[in-house]
Design an enzyme around this catalytic site. Sequence first.
Site, short mmCIF file in Angstrom:
data_model
loop_
_atom_site.label_atom_id
_atom_site.label_comp_id
_atom_site.label_asym_id
_atom_site.label_seq_id
_atom_site.Cartn_x
_atom_site.Cartn_y
_atom_site.Cartn_z
N HIS A 141 0.85 -1.27 0.00
CA HIS A 141 0.04 -0.03 0.11
C HIS A 141 0.92 1.32 0.00
O HIS A 141 2.02 1.33 0.53
CB HIS A 141 -0.77 0.03 1.21
CG HIS A 141 -1.79 0.88 1.44
ND1 HIS A 141 -1.71 2.34 1.67
CD2 HIS A 141 -3.43 0.77 1.30
CE1 HIS A 141 -3.16 3.15 1.93
NE2 HIS A 141 -3.80 2.17 1.40
N ASP A 218 3.11 -4.69 7.96
CA ASP A 218 1.87 -3.88 7.92
C ASP A 218 0.57 -4.83 7.90
O ASP A 218 0.22 -5.64 7.06
CB ASP A 218 1.91 -3.32 6.40
CG ASP A 218 0.32 -2.46 6.23
OD1 ASP A 218 -0.67 -2.56 6.94
OD2 ASP A 218 0.32 -1.81 5.03
N GLN A 221 -4.54 -5.24 7.02
CA GLN A 221 -5.69 -5.89 6.35
C GLN A 221 -5.83 -7.50 7.25
O GLN A 221 -6.64 -8.19 6.76
CB GLN A 221 -5.51 -6.24 4.93
CG GLN A 221 -5.69 -5.12 4.11
CD GLN A 221 -6.86 -4.44 4.14
OE1 GLN A 221 -7.88 -5.28 4.38
NE2 GLN A 221 -7.24 -3.17 3.54
N LYS A 244 -10.63 -0.11 10.36
CA LYS A 244 -10.91 -1.48 9.46
C LYS A 244 -11.46 -2.61 10.41
O LYS A 244 -11.67 -3.59 10.01
CB LYS A 244 -9.61 -1.92 8.71
CG LYS A 244 -9.28 -0.86 7.84
CD LYS A 244 -8.18 -1.16 6.85
CE LYS A 244 -7.23 0.04 6.09
NZ LYS A 244 -8.13 0.58 5.09
N CYS A 382 -4.76 2.41 -3.63
CA CYS A 382 -3.47 2.99 -2.99
C CYS A 382 -2.34 1.97 -3.19
O CYS A 382 -1.53 1.85 -2.52
CB CYS A 382 -3.73 3.37 -1.61
SG CYS A 382 -4.90 4.87 -1.16
#
Length: 424
Positions: A141, A218, A221, A244, A382
């Site tokens: 991202h 990261d 998600q 999220k 993104c």
Amino acid sequence: MNLTTGKTGTISQSVEDTTSLDVATIRKDFPQLSRQVRDKPLTYLDNAATSQKPRAVINKINEYYQQYNANIHRAIYAIGEQATLEYESAREKVARFINAWETSSVIFTRGTTEAINLVAYSWGRHNLGPGDEILITEMEHHSNIIPWQLAARDTGATLRYIPIRSDGTLALNNPDEYFTDKTRLVSFIHQSNVFGTINPVREIYQMAKDVGALVLVDAAQSVPHSPMDIQTLGCDFLAFSGHKMLGPTGVGVLCGRQELLTGMEPFLGGGEMINSVTMEESTWNKPPWKFEAGTPNIAQVIGLGAAVDYLETIGIDSIERHERTLTRYALEALSAIPEVTIYGPGAERGGLVSFNVENVHPHDLAQVLDERGIAIRAGHHCAQPIMQKLDVPATARASFYLYNTTVEIDALCEGVTAAIDFMT
Ligand code: PLP
């Protein structure tokens, strides 16, 4: 199976998993899911962008503003003490949820983007120099690309990329080419927001450790969708966003190893992050407060605590199972439409599907679906380097969460077919 070029490909596994979630009851907890959009029931399939919020989270934020709104850590009166207690108890909940090394390893930020920038400034600017290499991947991202481009520019370090294959997996077959004695930090996405690929964190962590590099994951998600145990995952820093995972916007987390956080310079300067201040110099508070300058997003942090409570009540394992069932169902249904090209690996992926429809631009598709009350994402997500790699301007993306149903996926497929009939 590589679905990238497989327009007529089918998923080998049939959709036979049962889901233990009582989705009908869960949906009643989310006020927005019962609203009409364009005179149709809202079908929300853009959970990778942000999730809907349960009443428990909305009420908790209201409770703060209505009952104990006060600044934290400094007020010697009842409502200030209650606000501080709620804020720090949210930290404990988050720490437990991800099995953080210590509660004080959890730093509240504005989101994943700020968490990664924090490391790029507080660690990167003070530890990188010419000759050093930062290693990321081609599937990041933008929030895990730009901070490192800026850090490389400012320190003279070099930014390198692990390439991706056409099926959306990392080409890790030749690690010595990327992991060298110059590598100082490896920063990569756990679960791809475009492909759904779940990257082999432990394997990459070992490659990084073999050359003495730090690892940032990261997890924007992954933390919302599957069980997280940071102590067995394999990383030095973990970043994710509250919005999220059923929480409010404006709050996220950086979790870091204590010895690294202690040695790092502050990110922002101001109130709360200091121990003592004279006109000449200052000393710093301990982590995590060293990295939480100024009045933090108190209501949002408390709301995130309520989101964690909610996720734990439902059970993150059950949520993961439910999403896998939905994803397999969506892969099977979408790949039965001959005009659809699906991107990413086979069924072993997180709860999202990116795809394109022959001769229908994803923006047009999203518009047709919107007329039917269906919200999906269309664009570069993104992740422009991925679009360049796939040689497409954009993709459509449907992403799932605990409250989605196979009926909604059927509605998506009907909408896709309608768009094909209408536009081609
Ligand atoms: N990383 C990934 C994988 C994402 O999907 C996102 C948001 O979509 C981000 C980082 C950025 O998160 P935020 O905008 O909450 O900082």
